[in-house]
Motif scaffolding. Structure first.
Motif, mmCIF file in Angstrom:
data_model
loop_
_atom_site.group_PDB
_atom_site.id
_atom_site.type_symbol
_atom_site.label_atom_id
_atom_site.label_comp_id
_atom_site.label_asym_id
_atom_site.label_seq_id
_atom_site.Cartn_x
_atom_site.Cartn_y
_atom_site.Cartn_z
ATOM 1 N N GLN A 105 0.593 -1.121 0.163
ATOM 2 C CA GLN A 105 -0.119 -0.151 0.080
ATOM 3 C C GLN A 105 1.156 1.441 -0.023
ATOM 4 O O GLN A 105 0.605 2.180 -0.815
ATOM 5 C CB GLN A 105 -0.919 -0.142 1.199
ATOM 6 C CG GLN A 105 -1.918 1.167 1.208
ATOM 7 C CD GLN A 105 -1.351 2.377 2.311
ATOM 8 O OE1 GLN A 105 -0.948 1.990 3.388
ATOM 9 N NE2 GLN A 105 -1.076 3.611 1.654
ATOM 10 N N ARG B 139 -1.152 3.648 7.733
ATOM 11 C CA ARG B 139 -1.284 3.986 6.114
ATOM 12 C C ARG B 139 -0.189 5.087 5.799
ATOM 13 O O ARG B 139 -0.817 6.007 4.971
ATOM 14 C CB ARG B 139 -2.758 4.279 5.754
ATOM 15 C CG ARG B 139 -3.888 3.431 6.369
ATOM 16 C CD ARG B 139 -4.170 2.250 5.426
ATOM 17 N NE ARG B 139 -4.749 2.396 4.226
ATOM 18 C CZ ARG B 139 -5.030 1.607 3.450
ATOM 19 N NH1 ARG B 139 -5.086 0.251 3.735
ATOM 20 N NH2 ARG B 139 -5.703 1.960 2.290
ATOM 21 N N GLY C 233 -12.106 0.295 -2.449
ATOM 22 C CA GLY C 233 -11.781 -1.096 -2.230
ATOM 23 C C GLY C 233 -10.361 -1.380 -2.132
ATOM 24 O O GLY C 233 -9.783 -2.606 -2.461
ATOM 25 N N GLN D 145 -8.974 2.624 6.644
ATOM 26 C CA GLN D 145 -8.653 1.272 6.241
ATOM 27 C C GLN D 145 -7.471 0.687 7.476
ATOM 28 O O GLN D 145 -7.060 -0.314 7.175
ATOM 29 C CB GLN D 145 -8.354 0.958 5.073
ATOM 30 C CG GLN D 145 -9.312 1.083 4.196
ATOM 31 C CD GLN D 145 -10.606 0.126 4.445
ATOM 32 O OE1 GLN D 145 -10.348 -0.730 5.012
ATOM 33 N NE2 GLN D 145 -11.754 0.350 3.800
ATOM 34 N N THR D 146 -7.069 1.726 8.367
ATOM 35 C CA THR D 146 -6.135 1.340 9.195
ATOM 36 C C THR D 146 -6.663 -0.002 10.286
ATOM 37 O O THR D 146 -7.917 -0.058 10.310
ATOM 38 C CB THR D 146 -5.751 2.401 10.178
ATOM 39 O OG1 THR D 146 -6.684 2.972 10.593
ATOM 40 C CG2 THR D 146 -5.093 3.508 9.339
ATOM 41 N N TYR E 126 -6.668 -1.888 -1.124
ATOM 42 C CA TYR E 126 -5.889 -2.440 0.063
ATOM 43 C C TYR E 126 -6.960 -2.285 1.305
ATOM 44 O O TYR E 126 -6.437 -1.548 2.303
ATOM 45 C CB TYR E 126 -4.600 -1.541 0.214
ATOM 46 C CG TYR E 126 -3.709 -1.340 -1.099
ATOM 47 C CD1 TYR E 126 -2.779 -2.258 -1.170
ATOM 48 C CD2 TYR E 126 -4.191 -0.482 -1.970
ATOM 49 C CE1 TYR E 126 -2.224 -2.206 -2.399
ATOM 50 C CE2 TYR E 126 -3.335 -0.281 -3.168
ATOM 51 C CZ TYR E 126 -2.487 -1.336 -3.600
ATOM 52 O OH TYR E 126 -1.689 -1.227 -4.609
ATOM 53 N N ALA E 127 -7.965 -2.759 1.512
ATOM 54 C CA ALA E 127 -8.937 -2.374 2.440
ATOM 55 C C ALA E 127 -8.931 -3.384 3.655
ATOM 56 O O ALA E 127 -9.753 -4.060 3.690
ATOM 57 C CB ALA E 127 -10.369 -2.466 1.739
ATOM 58 N N TRP E 128 -7.881 -3.277 4.220
ATOM 59 C CA TRP E 128 -7.611 -4.371 5.425
ATOM 60 C C TRP E 128 -8.665 -4.121 6.450
ATOM 61 O O TRP E 128 -9.358 -5.309 6.894
ATOM 62 C CB TRP E 128 -6.245 -3.849 6.236
ATOM 63 C CG TRP E 128 -5.128 -3.669 5.179
ATOM 64 C CD1 TRP E 128 -4.913 -4.467 3.936
ATOM 65 C CD2 TRP E 128 -4.163 -2.790 5.144
ATOM 66 N NE1 TRP E 128 -3.780 -3.975 3.489
ATOM 67 C CE2 TRP E 128 -3.293 -2.729 4.332
ATOM 68 C CE3 TRP E 128 -3.761 -1.682 6.079
ATOM 69 C CZ2 TRP E 128 -2.158 -2.011 4.016
ATOM 70 C CZ3 TRP E 128 -2.732 -0.925 5.879
ATOM 71 C CH2 TRP E 128 -1.938 -0.965 4.980
ATOM 72 N N ARG E 129 -9.044 -2.774 6.806
ATOM 73 C CA ARG E 129 -10.350 -3.058 7.856
ATOM 74 C C ARG E 129 -11.726 -3.476 7.390
ATOM 75 O O ARG E 129 -12.373 -4.257 8.069
ATOM 76 C CB ARG E 129 -10.341 -1.642 8.519
ATOM 77 C CG ARG E 129 -11.386 -1.494 9.534
ATOM 78 C CD ARG E 129 -11.597 0.014 10.007
ATOM 79 N NE ARG E 129 -10.580 0.478 10.862
ATOM 80 C CZ ARG E 129 -10.430 1.695 11.430
ATOM 81 N NH1 ARG E 129 -11.709 2.162 11.469
ATOM 82 N NH2 ARG E 129 -9.330 2.117 11.747
ATOM 83 N N SER E 130 -11.834 -2.980 6.204
ATOM 84 C CA SER E 130 -13.233 -3.497 5.587
ATOM 85 C C SER E 130 -13.183 -5.000 5.597
ATOM 86 O O SER E 130 -14.314 -5.766 5.720
ATOM 87 C CB SER E 130 -13.649 -2.801 4.271
ATOM 88 O OG SER E 130 -13.637 -1.361 4.359
#
Length: 554
Positions: A413, A468, A431, A483-484, A433-437
């Motif tokens: 990312q 991020r 969407g 997205q953290t 690099y959507a780690w949290r989602s």
């Protein structure tokens, strides 16, 4: 994806001699942190290791220390963490990189050419100039490099250089002549020859499967080259606190290198191996995954498949065309029918399936394939989506079904941010690099580096996951900061959940009784440190199976 480069000669090198724990050992005076049996954070002050290299007991501050101890180590008040697990890298690619020309730190075409020329002058006996790590996006060149660029400095020796993502390679005219590649060459399925504008003449850059057109004539590494590369890879990983890794795309030559090291006692790294194709999977595993070998240090448990290419070479397949190249939606490597056939073949014999999917079209197709195959292949499959970089927000909730593992790389990312904006435009990053989602759907995150694409700097990966931001703290406030993820979730993704992703849960990944005593001693607590401080973490020691395999002081 990393394509193997070759070595014309070997140089000396060795790992730090291990210090085996011959009997029960108490490691005392530490600020211990681990993930417990319930997935919660646990703190402790001492660890008892049995003579098999497993954790016998975890001690709290008020616990009475055991009397039946043969050896005692003073942790000097340092922070003890579980050994870090890199859930996606290329072990031999990392080792080979250390023995060939590394271009990953170059920032302009002029700098690259100067470095190549110097390397060639310093190595007059090498018949091929081999290397990797170039990235035209960092150069601000606005185009791919060409054979003519290389011909200007090395017209009479073949040059073959892999792009940083492993999905494209750059040749000079000498190398193309040796391979018989000219204007008559056709693009192979799943590959593209970049042509000179207005003609069919190859420019010198080959994308994905087209790299085979030149790679077929590059001399293969010798066994001793491979053995040295493995030692170099292990050494580098231990320096960064990595004690286990998922090797994505293992070849039969890689596997035999791992086995030689296991047989002679120099394999210390734990390797969860994923075969590069069905033929290799069958050759190594036969009718089922292999058992764990060498005290849980090696297992072939799955297969790595490729659905699309990479964003940097515009090979990732997208639902809409690239914003910076209208009409191009990417380069499919495997068709939908082929993907399902290959996944089914592996699942039939209980091999775990890991599929490279970067673009939103590739991720959507893979999620559909998993849904379809889950009707026939039930049970604990742990289907793996490797990278999951660009996902249509409408598809994210699908990650929560069927026990999917999202195997992602935080440093991608930070490296790709500006490129992703250029490739997609500002309105298609929801969407990205959507780690949290993805984690919010219930899918487990397994974090890695994709080394040598990115350096195997786990602490930099932890810092990126919670902020991020890159190593310069940019951009301020983080890129798409929603997205953290939390520090605890990031630690899980690099330890217990990364082990779970490779069917190694219960063996290693946590410092709890019965699991392997793999740990690192560091100078600060990453759960209480800023991203900037986490990046500055000093790794003092790395231990695997109760053995010290790296010491900063030595």
């Amino acid at each position: 994806m990393i394509r193997m480069l070759t070595l014309p000669l070997a140089v000396a090198g060795a790992l730090l001699a291990a210090s085996p724990a011959a009997a029960d050992t108490l490691v005392e005076n530490v600020q211990g942190i681990t993930i417990d049996e319930n997935g919660a954070l646990m703190r402790f002050t001492g660890l008892v290791i049995d003579d098999d290299g497993r954790v016998r007991e975890v001690l709290m501050r008020t616990d009475e220390r055991p009397s039946d101890i043969d050896f005692q180590e003073d942790g000097q008040g340092r922070v003890m963490l579980p050994g870090m697990i890199d859930a996606h890298l290329h072990v031999m690619g990392l080792g080979i990189q250390s023995l060939t020309l590394d271009l990953s730190e170059t920032n302009s075409l002029e700098e690259v050419l100067a470095k190549i020329a110097q390397f060639a002058a310093d190595n007059p006996g090498r018949p091929w100039i081999l290397g990797s790590g170039w990235n035209q996006e960092k150069w601000g060149l606005g185009r791919f490099p060409t054979a003519a660029d290389l011909d200007a400095i090395l017209p009479n020796r073949p040059v073959w250089l892999g792009r940083v993502d492993g999905h494209a390679s750059w040749a000079n005219s000498n190398a193309m002549e040796r391979a018989g590649v000219d204007a008559s060459a056709a693009d192979p399925v799943g590959g593209r020859i970049i042509r000179l504008p207005g003609s069919r003449e190859p420019s010198g850059v080959f994308v994905d499967n087209a790299t085979d057109l030149v790679a077929k004539v590059v001399p293969l590494p010798r066994p001793e080259d491979r053995d040295l590369a493995l030692r170099k890879a292990q050494q580098r990983l231990f320096e960064h606190g990595v004690t286990a890794a998922a090797d994505m795309g293992t070849t039969i030559e890689d596997w035999q290198t791992f086995r030689r090291a296991g047989d002679n006692g120099t394999l210390k790294l734990r390797i969860m191996s994923y075969a590069r194709n069905v033929a290799t999977m069958e050759l190594i595993g036969g009718p089922s995954p292999t058992p764990w070998l060498y005290d849980d240090r090696l297992r072939m448990g799955g297969i790595k498949l490729y659905l699309d290419g990479a964003l940097g070479s515009r090979g990732a397949t997208l639902k809409q065309a690239y914003a910076d190249e209208p009409g191009n939606r990417g380069l499919p490597i495997t068709s939908p029918a082929q993907l399902r056939n290959l996944m089914s073949r592996a699942a039939l014999d209980n091999f775990q399936v890991a599929v490279h999917a970067i673009g939103d079209a590739a991720n959507a197709d893979l999620l559909s394939a998993i849904e379809e195959l889950s009707e026939s292949y039930t049970g604990d499959r742990r289907w793996r989506v490797e990278h999951a970089q660009i996902v249509d927000p409408a598809d994210i909730e699908r990650f929560g079904r069927f026990g999917i593992i999202a195997s992602m790389q935080p440093l991608h990312q930070t490296s790709d941010r500006l490129m992703a904006e250029a490739r997609l435009g500002p309105n298609r990053l929801g969407g990205a690099y959507a780690w949290r989602s993805i984690a919010a759907t219930g899918a487990k995150l397994a974090f890695g580096s994709d080394a040598p694409v990115e350096p195997p700097h786990v602490m930099n990966g932890l810092a990126a996951a919670i902020s991020r931001t890159d190593d310069q703290g940019q951009p301020f406030g983080g890129w798409l900061p929603a997205q953290t993820i939390s520090r605890t979730d990031a630690l899980r993704a690099f330890t217990s959940d990364a082990a779970f992703a490779g069917f190694a849960d219960g063996r290693f990944g946590r410092l709890i009784p019965g699991e392997r005593a793999d740990f690192i001693l560091v100078d600060r607590d990453p759960l209480l440190s800023s991203p900037e401080d986490i990046r500055e973490t000093v790794i003092y020691e790395t231990w695997i199976n109760g053995e010290k395999v790296f010491s900063k002081d030595r």
